[in-house]
Scaffold this active site. Structure first.
Site, PDB file in Angstrom:
ATOM      1  N   PRO A   2       0.901  -1.322  -0.021  1.00 24.54           N
ATOM      2  CA  PRO A   2      -0.095   0.022   0.018  1.00 24.54           C
ATOM      3  C   PRO A   2       0.890   1.141  -0.090  1.00 24.54           C
ATOM      4  O   PRO A   2       1.650   1.374   0.848  1.00 24.54           O
ATOM      5  CB  PRO A   2      -0.782  -0.229   1.250  1.00 24.54           C
ATOM      6  N   GLU A   3       0.601   2.038  -0.795  1.00 23.77           N
ATOM      7  CA  GLU A   3       1.546   3.574  -1.009  1.00 23.77           C
ATOM      8  C   GLU A   3       0.521   4.424  -0.464  1.00 23.77           C
ATOM      9  O   GLU A   3      -1.068   4.137   0.105  1.00 23.77           O
ATOM     10  CB  GLU A   3       1.663   3.831  -2.553  1.00 23.77           C
ATOM     11  N   HIS A  91      -5.131 -15.136   9.131  1.00 26.56           N
ATOM     12  CA  HIS A  91      -4.155 -13.760   9.225  1.00 26.56           C
ATOM     13  C   HIS A  91      -4.927 -12.620   9.575  1.00 26.56           C
ATOM     14  O   HIS A  91      -4.584 -11.476   9.718  1.00 26.56           O
ATOM     15  CB  HIS A  91      -3.457 -13.353   7.779  1.00 26.56           C
ATOM     16  N   ARG A 115       1.757 -10.824   5.923  1.00 22.40           N
ATOM     17  CA  ARG A 115       3.178 -11.151   6.128  1.00 22.40           C
ATOM     18  C   ARG A 115       3.833 -10.313   7.463  1.00 22.40           C
ATOM     19  O   ARG A 115       4.621 -10.213   7.986  1.00 22.40           O
ATOM     20  CB  ARG A 115       4.021 -10.204   4.963  1.00 22.40           C
ATOM     21  N   ARG A 165      22.728  18.903  -0.974  1.00 25.09           N
ATOM     22  CA  ARG A 165      22.755  17.541  -1.029  1.00 25.09           C
ATOM     23  C   ARG A 165      23.139  17.077  -2.451  1.00 25.09           C
ATOM     24  O   ARG A 165      22.637  17.290  -3.639  1.00 25.09           O
ATOM     25  CB  ARG A 165      21.338  17.059  -0.920  1.00 25.09           C
TER      26      ARG A 165
END
Ligand SMILES: [Zn+2]
Length: 284
Positions: A2-3, A91, A115, A165
């Site tokens: 999931p983003e 799960h 997971r 940077r």
């Protein structure tokens, strides 16, 4: 995985079912996910009314007067609101039972995570959990400070943060201390749309180009969340898998294929250990 758009869609999907509801009880089917689940979840959450569901980066916060349950979906986590008698699935690790509300029977919020890279933690009132403490601004919150970050996300912000940077801009953009929620997919897409090579040193990019990049990040994430609206039903369906979005990706996953802008072959290489795809002609 999931983003940010999937997490925001989860939040929007849960909102009408969970906000304002009172917690009847908490059942843990195991003591830990990625980390141990703190006692406070079971001792403090029952009896509390969930007055808001907020998102910070990819964390969800269920806010109550006693504190906030802090959830992360990890790689494979999903949250669903179900009738209380729905049989457990493999799960299903956490159940947060909700009292009946006007016209709505008792329901249960279930957290499923094969997971177990997700987490369920606790944030006391007035405190900021250490996991949230050093996060950069939200890319979809132009006012910035409302999300707890000290600065607002914009091209000018990226320009200022990037001075000095020398990391590749793609690595810089995926740094959660710079801006949250820009994962590998969205970084590749935003850099393609802004015409910036992912390899360019972050500190060498002009303010004008960072403005294009910030606009691309915002547009891509907003579009993904809008598309996610069609998957909302999955969060209340007893057998539906969590909905991830079919995405119209221009760069990510297209290494070796033709650039949709110029037709040349897209390059692919590892940048900061992550697979990256870009056009050597359109992105400089
Ligand atoms: Zn091209």
């Amino acid at each position: 995985m999931p983003e940010l758009p999937e997490v925001e869609t989860t939040r929007l999907g849960l909102l009408p079912h969970v906000q304002g509801r009172r917690v009847a009880g908490v059942v843990l089917h195991r003591p830990d996910l990625r980390w141990p689940i703190p006692d406070a979840v079971q001792s403090l959450l029952p009896g509390q009314r969930i007055h808001a569901i907020r998102r910070r980066a990819k964390y969800l916060l269920l806010d109550t007067a006693a504190g906030s349950a802090l959830l992360h979906l990890g790689m494979t986590g999903s949250l669903r609101v179900l009738p209380r008698d729905t049989p457990l699935r493999l799960h299903d690790h956490v159940e947060i039972a909700l009292y009946p509300a006007s016209g709505i029977p008792g329901q249960v919020l279930r957290f499923n995570d094969p997971r177990r890279f997700g987490c369920l933690l606790w944030q006391s009132p007035g405190e900021t959990h250490p996991l949230l403490a050093r996060l950069g601004p939200e890319p979809l919150s132009p006012e910035g400070t409302s999300c707890g970050a000290s600065e607002a996300f914009s091209g000018d912000y990226l320009f200022a943060r990037s001075r000095g940077r020398n990391a590749p801009v793609k690595t810089f953009l995926m740094d959660q201390a710079v801006v949250v929620g820009v994962g590998n997919i969205y970084a590749a897409e935003a850099l393609f749309r802004a015409g910036i090579s992912p390899l360019r040193e972050a500190g060498s990019i002009s303010k004008a180009r960072y403005r294009l990049l910030a606009d691309a990040v915002t547009a891509i994430l907003t579009h993904a969340i809008q598309r996610g609206g069609t998957t909302l039903r999955d969060f209340i369906s007893p057998d539906g898998a969590p909905g991830y979005f079919e995405q119209e990706l221009l760069a990510y996953g297209r290494g070796g294929e033709a650039c949709l802008r110029c037709g040349r072959r897209l390059r692919q290489a590892l940048i900061g250990q992550r697979t990256s795809v870009w056009c050597g002609h359109c992105q400089r």
